[in-house]
Structures are given as C-alpha cells and as structure tokens.
Design a protein around this motif. Structure first.
Motif, PDB file in Angstrom:
ATOM      1  N   ARG A 103       0.836  -1.207   0.000  1.00  0.00           N
ATOM      2  CA  ARG A 103       0.000   0.000   0.000  1.00  0.00           C
ATOM      3  C   ARG A 103       0.863   1.245   0.000  1.00  0.00           C
ATOM      4  N   VAL A 104       0.414   2.257  -0.695  1.00  0.00           N
ATOM      5  CA  VAL A 104       1.115   3.536  -0.680  1.00  0.00           C
ATOM      6  C   VAL A 104       0.223   4.526   0.064  1.00  0.00           C
ATOM      7  N   PRO A 105       0.711   5.053   1.189  1.00  0.00           N
ATOM      8  CA  PRO A 105      -0.138   5.931   1.969  1.00  0.00           C
ATOM      9  C   PRO A 105      -0.567   7.150   1.159  1.00  0.00           C
ATOM     10  N   ASN A 106      -1.778   7.541   1.313  1.00  0.00           N
ATOM     11  CA  ASN A 106      -2.290   8.775   0.706  1.00  0.00           C
ATOM     12  C   ASN A 106      -2.285   8.769  -0.824  1.00  0.00           C
ATOM     13  N   ILE A 149      -5.623   3.281  -6.605  1.00  0.00           N
ATOM     14  CA  ILE A 149      -4.266   2.726  -6.619  1.00  0.00           C
ATOM     15  C   ILE A 149      -4.152   1.774  -5.431  1.00  0.00           C
ATOM     16  N   ASP A 150      -4.016   0.482  -5.726  1.00  0.00           N
ATOM     17  CA  ASP A 150      -3.870  -0.471  -4.637  1.00  0.00           C
ATOM     18  C   ASP A 150      -2.511  -0.346  -3.964  1.00  0.00           C
ATOM     19  N   GLY A 151      -1.541   0.142  -4.699  1.00  0.00           N
ATOM     20  CA  GLY A 151      -0.201   0.262  -4.149  1.00  0.00           C
ATOM     21  C   GLY A 151       0.819   0.044  -5.234  1.00  0.00           C
ATOM     22  N   ALA A 183      -5.935  11.720  -9.817  1.00  0.00           N
ATOM     23  CA  ALA A 183      -4.847  11.706  -8.850  1.00  0.00           C
ATOM     24  C   ALA A 183      -4.496  13.129  -8.454  1.00  0.00           C
ATOM     25  N   GLU A 200       2.660  -2.160   8.798  1.00  0.00           N
ATOM     26  CA  GLU A 200       3.390  -2.017   7.532  1.00  0.00           C
ATOM     27  C   GLU A 200       4.861  -1.725   7.812  1.00  0.00           C
ATOM     28  N   PHE A 260      -0.263   8.708   7.922  1.00  0.00           N
ATOM     29  CA  PHE A 260      -0.510   7.756   6.847  1.00  0.00           C
ATOM     30  C   PHE A 260      -1.865   7.059   6.983  1.00  0.00           C
ATOM     31  N   LEU A 305       1.492   8.129 -10.582  1.00  0.00           N
ATOM     32  CA  LEU A 305       0.316   7.572  -9.911  1.00  0.00           C
ATOM     33  C   LEU A 305       0.669   7.044  -8.521  1.00  0.00           C
ATOM     34  N   ALA A 306       1.901   6.615  -8.345  1.00  0.00           N
ATOM     35  CA  ALA A 306       2.273   6.028  -7.062  1.00  0.00           C
ATOM     36  C   ALA A 306       3.220   6.926  -6.277  1.00  0.00           C
ATOM     37  N   VAL A 332       3.908   9.770  -3.854  1.00  0.00           N
ATOM     38  CA  VAL A 332       3.222  10.603  -2.868  1.00  0.00           C
ATOM     39  C   VAL A 332       4.273  11.306  -2.016  1.00  0.00           C
ATOM     40  N   LEU A 354       8.454   0.618   1.167  1.00  0.00           N
ATOM     41  CA  LEU A 354       8.580   2.033   0.807  1.00  0.00           C
ATOM     42  C   LEU A 354       9.649   2.704   1.664  1.00  0.00           C
ATOM     43  N   VAL A 361      -3.717  13.750   6.114  1.00  0.00           N
ATOM     44  CA  VAL A 361      -4.599  13.356   5.011  1.00  0.00           C
ATOM     45  C   VAL A 361      -5.230  12.021   5.368  1.00  0.00           C
ATOM     46  N   ALA A 362      -6.536  11.983   5.295  1.00  0.00           N
ATOM     47  CA  ALA A 362      -7.210  10.726   5.601  1.00  0.00           C
ATOM     48  C   ALA A 362      -6.905   9.732   4.504  1.00  0.00           C
ATOM     49  N   ALA A 363      -6.183   8.705   4.848  1.00  0.00           N
ATOM     50  CA  ALA A 363      -5.875   7.710   3.831  1.00  0.00           C
ATOM     51  C   ALA A 363      -7.107   6.846   3.635  1.00  0.00           C
ATOM     52  N   ARG A 364      -7.156   6.252   2.508  1.00  0.00           N
ATOM     53  CA  ARG A 364      -8.308   5.396   2.253  1.00  0.00           C
ATOM     54  C   ARG A 364      -8.215   4.211   3.193  1.00  0.00           C
TER      55      ARG A 364
END
Lengths: 157, 656
Positions: free
Chosen positions: A41-44, A49-51, A152, B522, B567, B611-612, B614, B630, B649-652
């Motif tokens: 998973r990638v935070p935020n 995006i699953d990660g 995004a 994690e 996170f 896209l990935a 952050v 990460l 930021v509220a993560a999903r």
C-alpha cells in the motif's frame, strides 16, 4: 509480448474480465502479465491505486480496475492478474479479476461504442466487438491512464 | 633480465613522462592557489608512482629514488600539507627532467647524471613549505627544443605477425623514428577492428618520400598541419572563469588512461550489484532458519564466509559508485556565463566565485541538480544582488559577490549558493504570500518558514526579473528536485547582508544504509543519513499541546508527529514508541513509528510513475522477499507535518 498470428484485417488483443464483463486491450500496449500477490500500500495514494509491486525490477503502480470502473474491491485470488501496460515511457499495472487469452479480432467485427453504454467503464471504451455469443469492450489505454491522472491530481489537492 | 623487458620499461617510462610533462604545464597555473585541480595531482602522483615501481623492477635505483621523492611531494600537495609554490613547480620540472636523463642514460648505456641535489631540493619542499626564496633557474629541458621548428608527422604502426617475422617490432620502429628525428608523442591505440597500434608524433627534417616508403614496413605516415602545439592550453585564470582554467587540463591527460562508459551500462552493473545485495540478504534469512540444524563448527565457517562476502560486496559496490562519480564542476561550468549575461542584462556588477569544483558526486545527481542550482544562481543575481547605486548607498562595494561552493562531508555533499546582496525581506515575502492566498504564520517568520513560503507552489513572483530568474522553474520545483534526491535545503538570510541557500544531498543514491521500521503493521525503510537520533519513549511521556504532541528533548520541546496518523494507519497498541529525530534547531521534529526492527543496507529503486508518487515517500526497496518496502523521506514528512499538524490526510481505509 508474443502475439498470436494475426490474419489480415484483424488485430491482436488480450482479453480479461473485470466484475463479470470481458474487456480487451491491444496486445501492443501490453508488456507482460503476471500473477499477483502482496501489493504494498502507498499511503495517501488515490483510492484506485492499490499500491506498488516490483515487476521485473521496476516499481509499478497497481491500478485496481474494479475500483477504477466503480465496482467494489475484491480480494486477490489465484485468477487475479496484473497486466503490465506500457504507455510512452510509463509502466503501469492494471489489476483485473482474470486474464485469459490472446485473440485476433477482425476490424469489421468492431463497432463504435453505443452512447447508451452505461457505467464508469463506458468512458474508456473505444469499440465493442461481438465474438460469437459474447460482447467484448475494447479499452482505450490512454483514456484510462489520463483520467486516472486527472483524478490523482484532484485528490492530491 | 632480457632486453625486451627493458624495452617495455623504456616505452612505459616514455609514456608516463610524457603525461607528466603535460600535467606539469597544467599545474603551473595553480601556483599559490589553495585549491589545485585534484585530477592533475592524482594523475601526476600515479605517473611517478608507476615510474618508481617499474624503475625498482629494472633496478634503476637513481630513477626509483627520484620518482619516490617526486611522489612524496605530490602526496603532500594532495593532502594540502604544503602549498604549491613557484619553487615547487620548478623542482617538479627539474626533477622530471633529471628523471628523463637518468632513464635515457640507462637506455643509451651512458653515465647517469647525479641526482642528489635535485632529490634533496624536492625533499626539502615536503618537510616545510618554504615561502619566498630565490626562484630556481629556468631548466633547459622543458623549453622549446630545436626540433619544434621541423615539420611534424603522425606515424601509425600496426604490428603484425608478418612484420615480426621480418624483425619489425614497435621497439625497432621507435628506434628508426628516433634516428630520423624527435618523437614528440607516443600513444598505444586500439584500431577499429580491435588490434593494437602505436601512434607516434615525429618531428623530422626528412623528405616526405623517405617517410612514405616506410609504409612497406607497416608504418603509415601523415603530415600534421602546422598549427602551434600550444601546450599551455589552460585559459589564463580570471575571477569568473576559474572553472574554465581548472577543467581544461583534463583535456590534455593522456587519453589512453580513460575509458568512456555509457551510463546505462553502469546502471546495469549497479542493478546487478543491487540484485546481489538482495540475494545476499535472502541467503542470510535462509541461513538463520536452518542455523539450528547446522553443527556449531560448520556454522562458524559459514558465518566467516558470509562476512567475507559482505565485505567484498561492499567493496564492489563502492567501486562501481566511484566510477559513477563526476566532479560537481560540470554543474558549475555554465554558471559564469549565466551570471555574466544576467548581470549585463540587469545592469548589475557581479563577481562569481566557484569553490570545490573537484567535489565528486553521482552523475545522476549532476543531471538532476543542474537546473535547481542554475535557478538559485539566477535568483541570486536577479533578487539578491542590488544595483550598483543601491550597493553604494548601502556602503557596500559596487560589485556584488556570489559564491557557489561544493564540499563533501561523509556521505553528504553540500552545495552553497551565497550572495552578499540585500537579503530576503520577510515583510515582502509575507505580503506576497498573502497576496497569493497562501496561509501565512503570525509574527516574524524565521528562515525555515521563509523558505517554506518562497517554496510554496503558487508563490511565484510576477515582476520583471522573473523572466530572467524564473525560466518557468519556481522555487517549489527547486525544492521538489532536492527532495526527490533525498536531499534537504536550508536558508540563511539577513536583510541587507545577504542570503545563503544550502543544499545537502547524499553523494550517491543507489544503495544506502537504512533503519527498518514498522507502523500499523506495515514496514518502511528510513535512510540513516537523514536521521539524527533514534529514541524510545513511553507514549505516556508525550505532552499534548493544543493539537500537537511534543516531548521534552535536550532541554527543549520536540514536536512529534505519529507516522500512523500521517498515513492513516492504526496507532500502536504498545505503550512505547520509537522516534526518529530529524532536522535541527527550529526545524527539528520527532517522527514516531511503532518500533524499529533493524538496520540494513537497502537498494533504492525510484518510484517512476506519478500515480504512485506521494509526498513523504522517496523510493522503494526490496528486503529480500520480493515485496516492495517504501522508503520514507523524513525531510518531506517533517514539512508535511509542520504544514498541517492537525490535518493528516485521511488515507483510504480500503477493504482489500
């Protein structure tokens, strides 16, 4: 990616399913397919995006097409596949429920999308092909990725 | 000792002494400077070192001794124990000339000259750096020789089995050329089809027809156009152009010592080493699982082997990293022109000082830092340095100074961009930030806050100098470029006195030492270079101040941000936390994780796709199981936490 022998007047596609619907991507856009387990998973990151995963040494974002098309996220299983697509210099993984086969679809079997085509995925459909008794939605990769991009950016702000 | 062996010795000495002569010319411009081009010193040192070694092998003690003294002096210069004086340069020239004479005497079978006087002179330079003193007389050897007026010819000899059978080898060719005139240069070459060839530059008065007849013996001859050889091609030093004068000697280094390598090949090599590091980690995991089943004696042997492999891997990795290093001067080289142009455009007088161009950093960093440094230098001219009238009114010298410097400290390279201009006016920055609709803190902002404001996206100035300094790249882009390279940026500024930007970057990127941390189930890696300290604290000792948590730390209150909250991960259920202390002074911050589970070497992989990507994550790594871990970017996290301590930021909370 190896291609099937393509008869003249047709093009090679990869068929896959997302939430019960069969989709196709031009095989020229697909780098490879792999089984998938353990996405980090990638935070935020945006919700669809699953990660990220390593795919042949590179870090590839995993776009969950179920979420992208407005369906519930599903648990990964043995049939889940990551279709790694290439767009320009970008490498992106599309997570699908199952990916099955390469097919050659004759050009004259592809119709432009119907305006009435409902659902989130309608926006990314380039054409509809009927193959025997089933319908295949042919996706426009650029549109999937660009829309993902817009979203995004919107989320990041 | 066979004569072939001696021929090899003479040929090798020729090559080294030729290199020495060129380098000495390049060195001459550095007299009296605190900083001497390191490449020149290193090359000179290497040449003398080799001559010393091979002279020892042929038992030519006088040459060995002399080369040894010269080597000592260069070592002292390299370590900056002594400064290069005019006497020093003369002694180097004379010593080299003497070395040539000693070797030539051995070659011709004549009597060797006495080296003691010269050797003593050089030895004295090492002990104490004499100041003043009478300049040594001009040595006769390195001035123009009579042959310089003769036409020059390029002779290329390609040895072959046929020629050898006829008794024509490179040493016989060399003798033939020597008897025909003077050999000015001799270089081994590799021809297009991979064969070895030798190129000589010959000054001779012989007729062309005589020379072209040599073709039958495998010697191709071609007349060289009559341009002056111009050995001292180093530009004369000038205040803004020191980069030019210091980099030019590299052109005159003997080309046979350098190999051009495509960067992608090095990347491949680096990736292979990275894979090796990961495989090594995997092996450790496997071994630790089976440790119980292995007899103690065998286990010890395995451990010893493992340690050896670790050491060798590290050496290999460092070796490859060194190959990737290039002098930071590549960035600096463009700056004098930029400053000159911009100063002329703005009517200001600006002097640019470059320091530490020899500082080496990874090629990758050079490419990524070019634009940010350019931007900061342009900013310094446009916004920092005042006009001549303003400077005079402020009691300053009419000419402004910008100092661009680079230095390494351990694994960190520091780039400073300093100007003695008007400094950054906090009020003006605040006003502009307000106008741009940015959140502005109360009171007088400190340097850290100022930097954040000017780096905020949207804070772009819209005055005339923008065209010059902006070039479409705002400070926000500078900061994100630095952040992407796991670096940090700092600002020091005083109104009326000047501004200093400090950029700190890791010297190399690809592999680094990291702490492995767990947060909410994690795993993350944290580059050790960005962590000042790790402390373990009971959660109960954290104090709540408004919406922030702080902890007492070295007599002050250290703000704490919990990564789990930043996170959107669950808080720890333990009653203790591990904190990474990052940043200094007012920017210090504790980043809390559930616990630190280990420390190890990690291979850094870039997260290429937007896209990935952050904020707060600088890359990814693999700890051996094929899963992505990460890598945190503490500097960005700290900034993020300061910007919105109460609004992670509220993560999903994904159902997956």
């Amino acid at each position: 990616m190896s291609r099937v022998d393509t008869p003249p007047g047709s093009a090679s596609y990869i068929l896959f399913t997302v939430a019960g619907t069969t989709y196709a991507l031009s095989s020229g856009e697909v780098r490879h397919m792999e089984m998938i387990e353990g996405v980090t998973r990638v935070p935020n990151a945006p919700p669809f995006i699953d990660g990220v995963v390593f795919s042949r040494g590179q870090v590839v974002p995993v776009v969950n097409l179920r979420v992208r098309f407005g369906f519930e996220r599903a648990a990964l299983d043995l049939r889940s596949r990551l279709i790694v697509v290439q767009s320009g210099s970008r490498l992106i993984g599309l997570l699908v429920d199952a990916a099955r086969e390469f097919v050659a679809i004759p050009r004259d079997a592809i119709q432009p999308p119907n305006d009435a085509l409902a659902g989130m995925s309608g926006r990314y459909v380039e054409g509809i092909a009927s193959m025997g008794d089933r319908l295949v939605l042919i996706l426009n990769l650029e549109r999937i990725l660009n829309f993902a991009e817009v979203l995004a950016v919107g989320l990041a702000e | 000792m066979g004569s072939d062996f001696l021929d090899d010795y003479f040929a090798e000495c020729d090559e080294h002494l030729m290199g020495v002569r060129r380098l000495l010319l390049a060195l001459e411009v550095s007299v009296g400077r605190a900083e001497i081009n390191r490449t020149v010193l290193d090359e000179l040192f290497r040449h003398f070192h080799t001559v010393k070694g091979i002279s020892g092998m042929v038992e030519l003690r006088a040459a060995e001794d002399l080369a040894h003294r010269l080597e000592d002096y260069l070592r002292a210069l390299r370590r900056s124990e002594v400064t290069l004086t005019p006497e020093g340069v003369d002694a180097l020239f004379d010593g080299t000339l003497m070395l040539e004479q000693v070797i030539a005497a051995r070659r011709s079978g004549g009597t060797s000259p006495v080296v003691d006087a010269v050797a003593r002179r050089i030895a004295r330079l090492v002990g104490a750096s004499p100041t003043g003193g009478s300049p040594a007389p001009e040595s006769p050897g390195h001035v123009a020789s009579p042959s310089s007026s003769m036409p020059r010819w390029r002779c290329v000899f390609v040895p072959s089995a046929d020629l050898v059978a006829r008794g024509i080898r490179v040493d016989t060719v060399r003798k033939r050329l020597e008897s025909a005139g003077e050999i000015l240069e001799a270089l081994p070459l590799v021809t297009a089809d991979g064969a070895i060839a030798f190129e000589f530059v010959l000054a001779t008065a012989l007729e062309e027809t005589t020379l072209t007849a040599w073709r039958a013996d495998g010697i191709a001859v071609e007349r060289i156009a009559d341009a002056a050889p111009a050995p001292a091609d180093a530009a004369p030093p000038e205040s803004t152009g020191s980069a030019d004068s210091e980099t030019s000697p590299s052109r005159s280094l003997a080309p046979s010592h350098f190999v051009r390598v495509d960067l992608t090949r090095l990347d491949d090599l680096m990736r292979n080493v990275g894979d090796l590091v990961i495989s090594r980690a995997r092996l450790t995991d496997t071994l630790s699982r089976v440790a119980q089943r292995i007899p103690a004696g065998d286990w010890r042997a395995i451990q010893e082997n493992a340690i050896t492999i670790d050491r060798q891997l590290r050496t290999l990795r460092e070796g490859i990293m060194r190959v990737r290093l290039v002098p930071v001067g590549e960035i600096f080289r463009r700056m004098p022109f930029v400053v000159r142009d911009l100063a002329r455009e703005t009517g200001k007088r600006v002097r640019l000082e470059l320091r530490g161009q020899g500082t080496e950093i990874d090629k990758f960093l050079i490419e990524r830092m070019m634009d940010p440094v350019l931007h900061l230098v342009r900013n310094a001219v446009s916004h920092g340095i005042e006009t001549v009238d303003e400077r005079l009114a402020a009691g300053k010298r009419p000419e402004g100074t910008i100092v661009l410097s680079a230095a390494t400290a351990g694994d960190i390279v520091r780039i400073d961009i300093l100007d003695d201009g008007s400094g950054i006016d906090p009020d003006a920055v605040m006003a502009r930030a307000r106008a741009a609709g940015l959140p502005v803190p109360q009171g007088t902002p400190d340097a850290t806050t100022l930097l954040e404001l000017i780096c905020a996206p949207g804070f772009s100035t819209r005055d005339e100098s923008d065209r010059a300094s902006g070039r479409g790249v705002g400070m926000s882009v500078v900061q994100s470029a630095v952040g992407e390279l796991s670096g940090s940026m700092r600002l020091e500024t005083e109104k009326g006195t000047g501004t200093r930007f400090v950029i700190e970057l890791p010297v190399t990127l690809a592999i680094t030492d990291a702490l492995i941390a767990e947060v909410g189930g994690e795993t993350f890696a944290v580059p050790q270079s960005s962590v000042r300290e790790v402390v373990e604290v009971p959660i109960a000792s954290l104090l709540q101040v408004e919406r922030n948590e702080v902890m007492p730390y070295r007599g002050a209150a250290l703000p704490v941000v919990r990564l789990s909250r930043l996170f959107g991960l669950p808080d720890t259920t333990r009653d203790r936390l591990h904190l990474f202390v990052v940043g200094v002074g007012a920017a210090a911050l504790g980043i809390a994780v559930d616990r630190i589970t280990g420390q190890r070497e990690i291979v850094v992989r870039a997260i290429a796709d937007s896209l990935a990507r952050v904020e707060g994550i600088s890359g990814a790594t693999d700890l051996g199981d094929g899963h992505v871990v990460l890598i945190l970017d503490p500097a960005t996290l700290a900034r993020q936490a300061r910007e919105r301590p109460d609004r992670p930021v509220a993560a999903r909370r994904a159902s997956a």
